[in-house]
Design a protein around this motif. Structure first.
Motif, PDB file in Angstrom:
ATOM      1  N   LEU A   1     -11.804  78.032 -77.946  1.00 46.70           N
ATOM      2  CA  LEU A   1     -11.177  76.638 -77.362  1.00 46.70           C
ATOM      3  C   LEU A   1     -11.159  75.086 -78.338  1.00 46.70           C
ATOM      4  CD1 LEU A   1     -13.350  77.683 -73.633  1.00 46.70           C
ATOM      5  CD2 LEU A   1     -10.739  78.478 -74.311  1.00 46.70           C
ATOM      6  N   VAL A   2     -12.331  75.313 -78.930  1.00 44.29           N
ATOM      7  CA  VAL A   2     -12.439  73.870 -79.750  1.00 44.29           C
ATOM      8  C   VAL A   2     -11.268  73.597 -81.038  1.00 44.29           C
ATOM      9  CG1 VAL A   2     -14.390  72.789 -81.243  1.00 44.29           C
ATOM     10  CG2 VAL A   2     -15.344  74.245 -79.096  1.00 44.29           C
ATOM     11  N   SER A   3     -11.123  74.562 -81.252  1.00 41.43           N
ATOM     12  CA  SER A   3     -10.030  74.363 -82.870  1.00 41.43           C
ATOM     13  C   SER A   3      -8.542  74.219 -81.658  1.00 41.43           C
ATOM     14  CB  SER A   3     -10.010  75.788 -83.145  1.00 41.43           C
ATOM     15  OG  SER A   3      -9.167  77.056 -82.332  1.00 41.43           O
ATOM     16  N   SER A   4      -8.539  74.663 -80.560  1.00 38.42           N
ATOM     17  CA  SER A   4      -7.057  74.510 -80.362  1.00 38.42           C
ATOM     18  C   SER A   4      -7.309  73.606 -79.396  1.00 38.42           C
ATOM     19  CB  SER A   4      -7.074  75.365 -78.785  1.00 38.42           C
ATOM     20  OG  SER A   4      -5.586  74.958 -78.451  1.00 38.42           O
TER      21      SER A   4
ATOM     22  N   GLY B   1      -4.700  70.125 -79.975  1.00 35.49           N
ATOM     23  CA  GLY B   1      -4.110  69.017 -79.405  1.00 35.49           C
ATOM     24  C   GLY B   1      -4.111  67.936 -79.573  1.00 35.49           C
ATOM     25  N   VAL B   2      -5.320  66.936 -79.487  1.00 37.34           N
ATOM     26  CA  VAL B   2      -5.840  65.795 -79.737  1.00 37.34           C
ATOM     27  C   VAL B   2      -4.617  65.364 -80.992  1.00 37.34           C
ATOM     28  CG1 VAL B   2      -7.349  64.549 -80.698  1.00 37.34           C
ATOM     29  CG2 VAL B   2      -7.860  66.498 -78.204  1.00 37.34           C
ATOM     30  N   VAL B   3      -5.283  65.890 -82.443  1.00 36.32           N
ATOM     31  CA  VAL B   3      -4.713  65.776 -83.095  1.00 36.32           C
ATOM     32  C   VAL B   3      -3.125  65.333 -83.518  1.00 36.32           C
ATOM     33  CG1 VAL B   3      -3.717  66.609 -85.815  1.00 36.32           C
ATOM     34  CG2 VAL B   3      -6.162  66.835 -84.625  1.00 36.32           C
ATOM     35  N   GLN B   4      -2.297  65.983 -82.724  1.00 38.98           N
ATOM     36  CA  GLN B   4      -0.803  65.642 -82.130  1.00 38.98           C
ATOM     37  C   GLN B   4      -0.891  64.912 -80.987  1.00 38.98           C
ATOM     38  OE1 GLN B   4       0.419  69.721 -81.017  1.00 38.98           O
ATOM     39  NE2 GLN B   4       1.090  70.030 -82.424  1.00 38.98           N
ATOM     40  N   LEU B   5      -2.105  64.580 -80.220  1.00 39.54           N
ATOM     41  CA  LEU B   5      -1.504  63.671 -79.550  1.00 39.54           C
ATOM     42  C   LEU B   5      -2.034  62.011 -81.113  1.00 39.54           C
ATOM     43  CD1 LEU B   5      -1.282  61.304 -76.723  1.00 39.54           C
ATOM     44  CD2 LEU B   5      -3.656  62.021 -76.489  1.00 39.54           C
ATOM     45  N   ALA B   6      -2.629  62.229 -81.767  1.00 42.56           N
ATOM     46  CA  ALA B   6      -3.470  61.254 -82.675  1.00 42.56           C
ATOM     47  C   ALA B   6      -2.116  60.844 -83.112  1.00 42.56           C
ATOM     48  CB  ALA B   6      -4.421  61.462 -82.934  1.00 42.56           C
TER      49      ALA B   6
ATOM     50  N   THR C   1      -7.399  75.303 -73.680  1.00 38.27           N
ATOM     51  CA  THR C   1      -7.725  73.307 -73.901  1.00 38.27           C
ATOM     52  C   THR C   1      -6.532  72.680 -74.098  1.00 38.27           C
ATOM     53  OG1 THR C   1      -7.784  74.147 -75.886  1.00 38.27           O
ATOM     54  CG2 THR C   1      -9.915  73.795 -74.470  1.00 38.27           C
ATOM     55  N   ARG C   2      -5.041  73.403 -74.810  1.00 36.71           N
ATOM     56  CA  ARG C   2      -3.646  72.567 -75.357  1.00 36.71           C
ATOM     57  C   ARG C   2      -2.962  72.257 -73.844  1.00 36.71           C
ATOM     58  NH1 ARG C   2      -1.012  74.067 -79.927  1.00 36.71           N
ATOM     59  NH2 ARG C   2       0.401  71.677 -79.009  1.00 36.71           N
ATOM     60  N   ILE C   3      -3.424  72.853 -73.248  1.00 41.89           N
ATOM     61  CA  ILE C   3      -3.519  72.144 -71.320  1.00 41.89           C
ATOM     62  C   ILE C   3      -4.397  71.223 -70.863  1.00 41.89           C
ATOM     63  CG2 ILE C   3      -2.974  72.847 -69.035  1.00 41.89           C
ATOM     64  CD1 ILE C   3      -2.564  75.852 -70.112  1.00 41.89           C
ATOM     65  N   VAL C   4      -5.629  71.297 -71.336  1.00 36.90           N
ATOM     66  CA  VAL C   4      -6.090  70.067 -70.593  1.00 36.90           C
ATOM     67  C   VAL C   4      -5.701  68.512 -71.080  1.00 36.90           C
ATOM     68  CG1 VAL C   4      -7.555  68.751 -71.125  1.00 36.90           C
ATOM     69  CG2 VAL C   4      -7.597  71.371 -70.003  1.00 36.90           C
ATOM     70  N   VAL C   5      -5.871  68.651 -72.600  1.00 34.96           N
ATOM     71  CA  VAL C   5      -5.405  67.849 -73.301  1.00 34.96           C
ATOM     72  C   VAL C   5      -3.976  67.415 -73.168  1.00 34.96           C
ATOM     73  CG1 VAL C   5      -4.124  66.527 -75.280  1.00 34.96           C
ATOM     74  CG2 VAL C   5      -6.085  68.243 -75.791  1.00 34.96           C
ATOM     75  N   ALA C   6      -2.749  67.978 -72.606  1.00 32.07           N
ATOM     76  CA  ALA C   6      -1.496  67.347 -72.497  1.00 32.07           C
ATOM     77  C   ALA C   6      -1.788  67.203 -70.586  1.00 32.07           C
ATOM     78  CB  ALA C   6      -0.330  68.854 -72.687  1.00 32.07           C
ATOM     79  N   ALA C   7      -2.611  67.530 -70.122  1.00 25.80           N
ATOM     80  CA  ALA C   7      -2.414  67.036 -68.592  1.00 25.80           C
ATOM     81  C   ALA C   7      -2.819  65.318 -68.894  1.00 25.80           C
ATOM     82  CB  ALA C   7      -2.878  68.476 -67.622  1.00 25.80           C
ATOM     83  N   VAL C   8      -3.793  65.583 -69.034  1.00 27.39           N
ATOM     84  CA  VAL C   8      -4.412  63.942 -69.505  1.00 27.39           C
ATOM     85  C   VAL C   8      -3.851  63.128 -70.058  1.00 27.39           C
ATOM     86  CG1 VAL C   8      -7.079  62.936 -70.600  1.00 27.39           C
ATOM     87  CG2 VAL C   8      -7.220  64.826 -70.045  1.00 27.39           C
ATOM     88  N   ALA C   9      -2.788  63.742 -71.358  1.00 24.91           N
ATOM     89  CA  ALA C   9      -1.959  62.621 -71.805  1.00 24.91           C
ATOM     90  C   ALA C   9      -1.156  62.254 -70.342  1.00 24.91           C
ATOM     91  CB  ALA C   9      -1.351  63.938 -72.989  1.00 24.91           C
ATOM     92  N   LEU C  10      -0.553  62.962 -69.405  1.00 25.74           N
ATOM     93  CA  LEU C  10       0.571  63.546 -68.524  1.00 25.74           C
ATOM     94  C   LEU C  10      -0.008  62.015 -67.847  1.00 25.74           C
ATOM     95  CD1 LEU C  10       2.614  63.757 -66.845  1.00 25.74           C
ATOM     96  CD2 LEU C  10       2.133  65.742 -66.225  1.00 25.74           C
ATOM     97  N   GLY C  11      -1.576  62.060 -67.212  1.00 28.37           N
ATOM     98  CA  GLY C  11      -2.328  61.172 -66.043  1.00 28.37           C
ATOM     99  C   GLY C  11      -2.317  60.120 -66.711  1.00 28.37           C
ATOM    100  N   VAL C  12      -1.962  60.295 -68.155  1.00 29.75           N
ATOM    101  CA  VAL C  12      -2.789  57.999 -68.618  1.00 29.75           C
ATOM    102  C   VAL C  12      -1.106  58.117 -68.390  1.00 29.75           C
ATOM    103  CG1 VAL C  12      -2.918  56.842 -70.817  1.00 29.75           C
ATOM    104  CG2 VAL C  12      -4.761  58.945 -69.827  1.00 29.75           C
TER     105      VAL C  12
END
Length: 271
Positions: A34-37, A41-46, A124-135
């Motif tokens: 979960l952490v690695s995934s 996602g965080v790195v790709q958003l960065a 966890t990738r879905i969580v990162v993407a959902a946060v980006a979408l919300g922002v």
């Protein structure tokens, strides 16, 4: 008498449930997955954020719009990857001859393969993407109406279907290629990366491939252009983003054609 739908899907639910239990049994390893995934996602958003340290806009979109593009594209792809992403392991079945086992069961081959596994680490990738979408939704100046809200929800769902169709089409092509999984991976994961970028910066060949043949431009970029009421990229008008559901229908037509052709081409593992 027709078999009840719940009974028809019972075997699939049992297989998926067994895969969920097997992945969560080893909690330490599951947590690391979960952490690695999450980090991927965080790195790709960065990458997007770092890029905008050097430029103010990219392809006519500012940082806020690109974050919205990233959020829609990554959330849609991650949902499709969670459900059908393991179809890219089909060449392993083909080379080992174990695909023939699926033919012994009285269920459709594609349904068996889709329900044969599920990768919970992708949650966890879905969580990162959902946060980006919300922002992205919060920082963009959009005059929200019920139509816009419904369109955004529809875009996420239909874009997930488009990416799922790309996975299925790539799997169908594998029946012919077998040892060239990298070729289809370039279309699948290259398409995911292209979807997170403004399509207005694509070159001619990319427009031909990801703009029309594989309608990746309709998964995030064009819908965001339509939501923000911006001009189109030059090769399509800005309102073309409203046609995102039709792009999913087109892609599923291509995917089912590729899958049926591949299955008919398959002659067995020779065992």
């Amino acid at each position: 008498m027709a078999e009840p739908l719940s009974a028809r899907w019972g075997p699939y639910r049992a297989v998926v449930a067994s895969r969920v239990r097997s992945q969560t049994s080893y909690r330490g390893g599951f947590a690391l997955d979960l952490v690695s995934s999450l980090l991927v996602g965080v790195v790709q958003l960065a990458e997007v954020l770092v890029l905008f340290h050097s430029v103010d806009s990219l392809g006519g979109l500012d940082l806020a719009a690109v974050v919205l593009v990233f959020g829609i594209a990554d959330l849609s792809f991650s949902l499709a990857d969670l459900v059908v992403g393991h179809l890219d392991t089909l060449p392993v079945y083909l080379r080992s001859g174990t695909l023939d086992v699926f033919y012994l069961r009285p269920q459709p081959l594609l349904a068996q393969l889709v329900t044969s596994d599920i990768s919970l680490r992708r949650v966890t990738r879905i969580v990162v993407a959902a946060v980006a979408l919300g922002v992205g939704v919060a920082v963009n100046d959009i005059a929200w109406t019920p139509l816009h809200v419904a369109f955004l929800v529809l875009v996420v769902l239909t874009s997930a279907l488009t990416f799922a169709a790309v996975f299925v089409a790539a799997a169908g092509v594998q029946f012919f290629l077998v040892d060239a999984a990298e070729a289809t991976a370039a279309a699948v994961y290259g398409g995911r990366y292209a979807a997170t970028q403004p399509a207005s910066v694509w070159t001619g060949p990319l427009v031909a491939v990801f703009g029309f043949a594989i309608p990746i431009a309709f998964t995030a970029y064009l819908p965001v252009v339509a939501l923000l009421d911006l001009p189109g990229p030059g090769w399509l008008p800005g309102w073309a983003g409203w046609l995102a559901p039709l792009a999913a229908v087109w892609m599923w037509g291509v995917a089912l054609l590729a899958w049926r052709s591949g299955v008919r081409h398959y002659q067995g593992g020779g065992g």
